[in-house]
Design an enzyme around this catalytic site. Structure first.
Site: not given
Length: 162
Positions: A80-82, A116-117, A131
């Site tokens: 739901m992230c723009h 969120m980014e 990794d």
């Protein structure tokens, strides 16, 4: 039901169906968010990172690239992230004796925030570190008993009129 007060859920409609929040009527504002997280490693692994002796290459440079890529693609992985215009990304590593902390700052000018980014940048950047050093971190049974990512959080969120 939704949007009536600040505690209401914004990503569901009146019938409970998931929806993307409509931000179309909101004014554009300058926004910045900073997130941080830490990966805990053995001291010998951290020393190899410091000395650029990890066989896969420059760990922090590669993690920085991974963090930036993750920021730019957040809208593709968070349902739901723009998709927002990223105007700046900064990354900072703090290398301690047994850990690496990554802070990611994200800036945008738009109708919705960028926390969120920033979080995606931190988690992906730290996953890239893991990794890159996993061969050094494995024990004799192929496990990672002392390796962990922790303390991922948004440390600041700012919004100002343009």
């Amino acid at each position: 039901m939704t949007g009536e007060n600040e505690n209401d859920l914004t990503h569901v409609d009146e019938s409970g169906d998931v929806q993307m929040v409509d931000v179309g009527s909101k004014p554009d504002t300058a926004r910045r968010a900073v997130a941080r997280g830490t990966i805990h490693l053995s001291e010998s692994t951290v020393e190899a990172i410091r000395e650029n002796q990890v066989k896969k290459g420059d760990v922090l440079a590669t993690a920085r690239i991974g963090a930036v890529q993750a920021v730019k693609h957040t809208w593709e992985t968070i349902p739901m992230c723009h998709q927002i215009p990223i105007t700046n990304i900064d990354t900072e590593f703090e290398v301690e004796s047994d850990s690496v902390t990554l802070s990611v700052g994200v800036e945008t000018t738009g109708k919705t925030g960028c926390e969120m980014e920033a979080l995606e940048g931190v988690t992906t950047g730290l996953n890239v570190v893991w990794d890159m050093v996993k061969a050094a971190e494995k024990d004799s049974e192929g496990q990672y008993p002392g390796t962990k990512i922790s303390d991922v959080e948004v440390v600041s969120k700012e919004k100002s009129e343009i």
